[in-house]
Design a protein around this motif. Structure first.
Motif, short mmCIF file in Angstrom:
data_model
loop_
_atom_site.label_atom_id
_atom_site.label_comp_id
_atom_site.label_asym_id
_atom_site.label_seq_id
_atom_site.Cartn_x
_atom_site.Cartn_y
_atom_site.Cartn_z
N PHE A 36 0.86 -1.17 0.00
CA PHE A 36 0.00 0.00 0.00
C PHE A 36 0.91 1.23 0.00
O PHE A 36 1.64 1.48 0.97
CB PHE A 36 -0.93 -0.02 1.22
CG PHE A 36 -1.91 -1.16 1.20
CD1 PHE A 36 -3.18 -1.00 0.66
CD2 PHE A 36 -1.55 -2.41 1.68
CE1 PHE A 36 -4.07 -2.06 0.62
CE2 PHE A 36 -2.43 -3.48 1.64
CZ PHE A 36 -3.70 -3.30 1.10
N THR A 65 -9.23 -2.41 3.26
CA THR A 65 -10.38 -1.59 3.65
C THR A 65 -9.99 -0.61 4.74
O THR A 65 -10.36 0.57 4.72
CB THR A 65 -11.54 -2.49 4.12
OG1 THR A 65 -11.92 -3.36 3.05
CG2 THR A 65 -12.73 -1.66 4.56
N CYS A 76 -6.97 0.60 5.42
CA CYS A 76 -6.07 1.63 4.89
C CYS A 76 -6.86 2.72 4.17
O CYS A 76 -6.56 3.91 4.31
CB CYS A 76 -5.06 1.01 3.94
SG CYS A 76 -3.77 0.02 4.75
N ARG A 77 -7.87 2.32 3.42
CA ARG A 77 -8.67 3.30 2.69
C ARG A 77 -9.51 4.15 3.63
O ARG A 77 -9.70 5.34 3.40
CB ARG A 77 -9.54 2.59 1.66
CG ARG A 77 -8.73 1.97 0.52
CD ARG A 77 -9.60 1.26 -0.50
NE ARG A 77 -8.77 0.61 -1.50
CZ ARG A 77 -8.27 -0.61 -1.37
NH1 ARG A 77 -8.52 -1.31 -0.27
NH2 ARG A 77 -7.51 -1.13 -2.31
N GLU A 78 -10.05 3.51 4.66
CA GLU A 78 -10.89 4.25 5.61
C GLU A 78 -10.08 5.26 6.41
O GLU A 78 -10.53 6.38 6.63
CB GLU A 78 -11.58 3.27 6.56
CG GLU A 78 -12.68 2.44 5.90
CD GLU A 78 -13.27 1.42 6.85
OE1 GLU A 78 -12.69 1.23 7.95
OE2 GLU A 78 -14.30 0.81 6.50
N GLY A 124 -7.29 7.20 3.21
CA GLY A 124 -7.63 7.10 1.79
C GLY A 124 -7.10 8.24 0.94
O GLY A 124 -6.67 8.03 -0.20
N LEU A 134 -3.50 7.53 0.00
CA LEU A 134 -3.20 6.24 -0.63
C LEU A 134 -3.08 6.40 -2.14
O LEU A 134 -4.02 6.78 -2.82
CB LEU A 134 -4.30 5.23 -0.29
CG LEU A 134 -4.13 3.82 -0.87
CD1 LEU A 134 -2.86 3.17 -0.36
CD2 LEU A 134 -5.35 2.97 -0.55
N ASP A 182 -2.49 0.23 -4.32
CA ASP A 182 -2.33 -0.99 -3.52
C ASP A 182 -1.75 -2.11 -4.36
O ASP A 182 -1.85 -3.28 -4.01
CB ASP A 182 -3.67 -1.42 -2.92
CG ASP A 182 -4.72 -1.70 -3.98
OD1 ASP A 182 -4.41 -1.62 -5.20
OD2 ASP A 182 -5.87 -2.00 -3.61
N SER A 221 -9.04 12.74 -7.92
CA SER A 221 -9.71 11.77 -7.05
C SER A 221 -10.80 12.39 -6.18
O SER A 221 -11.46 11.69 -5.41
CB SER A 221 -8.66 11.09 -6.14
OG SER A 221 -7.66 10.47 -6.89
#
Length: 418
Positions: free
Chosen positions: A189, A240, A242-244, A247, A250, A253, A411
């Motif tokens: 990640f 999940t 890491c994104r929460e 995010g 990031l 991944d 993004s």
């Protein structure tokens, strides 16, 4: 499964050639969910047999690179033969291939080249489509008479020969050796815009709570890889998490670099970017064009190093430069907006700064840089950053910041503050 790598070649030890094979092979094994227990580099000659014998006694798989050439110091074949207690035979098919190979070039096979057709008895030949040295695979059963239970792969040293042989021939064999139900994988990640310790503080406790994860951190050039190894279920849960938690920081991944992600996002959205660079000398454009397919999303890159170039190419008013200085938020914004207008792109990145070692002042020390992002229908945003150190570091971190600003905009994330 325990694995060792033995890289052979005196040229590696004296620094004539950089040993990139060890790093590349290590990454191959990580992707397979396997781990290298030891990596050794030895000179040509007798040291190869010694290192191979020691490794075969303690691990399940040994990968040997180099020592398969035609000269008398290429003795990986002979070393493996001695360790396993096997006779050496000529392989008629390999000899015929070598004969045809050199005949196509108007040359005969000399006695030294014929050595490359020799193999330990029972070894399996792995064809080499990119050179004259075939690889060899010695299954573990060949060493049973000597109490060895180790699979040995002898691979050529040149990366252009080794890499396809490893991917196409060795990896399938390794997969067949893995026990049933082995579902361990490794994922990376990649984060940017946060320090390694801050990422660790945000993630470590929550990742440990998942259980069954091996956690590692690797500081890169402007980014940080969080390396996680475990079951597919654990890795999915970690992704999940890491994104929460992080995010907006990031990047990927799947080991994609920042510039790759930016190019892909521009493609997805059907948009273009242009660049106006001063202190980075075109490095942002270089990173973008390192990505295959960048021509579909990158139309113009200007290096406006001199103040006159900023005025002539980008329309930056000379009065603005005189009032605020070339290294200023005002000039950076004007560069980005001028680039947007000149290029007709959807986005324009601009940077102006002091790379050093000279040129700094009390108000704007060496390492000061202003990064601007202008986009159609959006207010131009500028951020000041400080990256003191060498010029290479300054350019890398400035380009990373600029590309990350664009990634964030594409993004749907806000640009970070000062």
């Amino acid at each position: 499964m325990k694995i060792e790598i033995i890289n052979t070649g005196t040229e590696l030890l004296i620094g004539d050639v950089i040993n990139t094979n060890a790093a590349w092979l290590g990454q191959c094994f990580v992707e397979l969910g396997l781990e290298v227990s030891r990596s050794t580099c030895v000179p040509d000659g007798a040291a190869i047999q010694e290192a191979l014998g020691e490794a075969c006694a303690r691990v399940d798989v040994v990968i040997v690179t180099g020592g398969l050439g035609p000269t008398m110091d290429d003795v990986s074949r002979e070393g493996a033969s001695a360790v396993f207690g096997l006779a050496m035979d000529f392989d008629d098919e390999v000899l015929a291939w070598l004969t045809a190979f050199f005949a196509s070039r108007g040359k005969p096979v000399n006695e030294h080249n014929k050595r490359q057709a020799m193999k330990p008895r029972g070894a399996i030949v792995m064809p080499n489509a990119h050179g004259t040295a075939p690889g060899l695979y010695l299954p573990a059963e060949l060493g049973a008479a000597r109490g060895l239970n180790c699979h040995v792969f002898l691979l050529p040293g040149p990366p252009r020969e080794l890499k396809p042989m490893m991917t196409e021939q060795v990896v399938p064999v390794l997969r067949s050796l893995l026990p049933d139900g082995n579902s361990t994988e490794c994922r990376y990640f990649k984060f940017t815009g946060m320090g390694e310790s801050d990422i660790s503080m945000a993630l470590q406790g929550a990742l440990e709570a998942i259980g069954g994860l091996e956690i590692g951190y690797c500081l890169g050039k402007g980014d940080v890889d969080v390396r996680l190894r475990g079951s597919v279920a654990a890795l999915d849960e970690a992704g999940t998490l890491c994104r929460e938690k992080l995010g907006e920081f990031l990047v990927s991944d799947d080991r994609r670099l920042l510039e790759q992600v930016v190019v892909e996002k521009l493609k997805e959205q059907g948009q273009w970017v242009a660049t106006a660079e001063s202190c980075t000398g075109g490095f942002i454009a270089s990173r973008l064009t390192d990505v295959s397919g960048a021509s579909g999303v990158f139309g113009l890159g200007l290096v406006t190093y001199a103040n006159e170039a900023k005025t002539r190419q980008l329309g930056v008013p000379s009065a603005l430069i005189e009032e605020f200085g070339a290294v200023s938020a005002e000039v950076a914004a004007a560069m980005a907006e001028g680039c947007l207008q000149v290029s007709g792109a959807d986005h324009a990145l601009a940077v102006t700064g002091i790379a050093g070692p000279g040129g700094g002042s009390e108000g704007k020390p060496v390492g000061t840089v202003f990064v601007a992002l202008a986009s159609k229908g959006r207010a131009t945003e500028v951020r000041r950053r400080s990256y003191p150190g060498g010029r290479d570091r300054f350019k890398m971190l400035t380009s990373q910041t600029a590309l990350d600003f664009l990634r964030r905009r594409l993004s749907g994330f806000d640009l970070p503050g000062e």
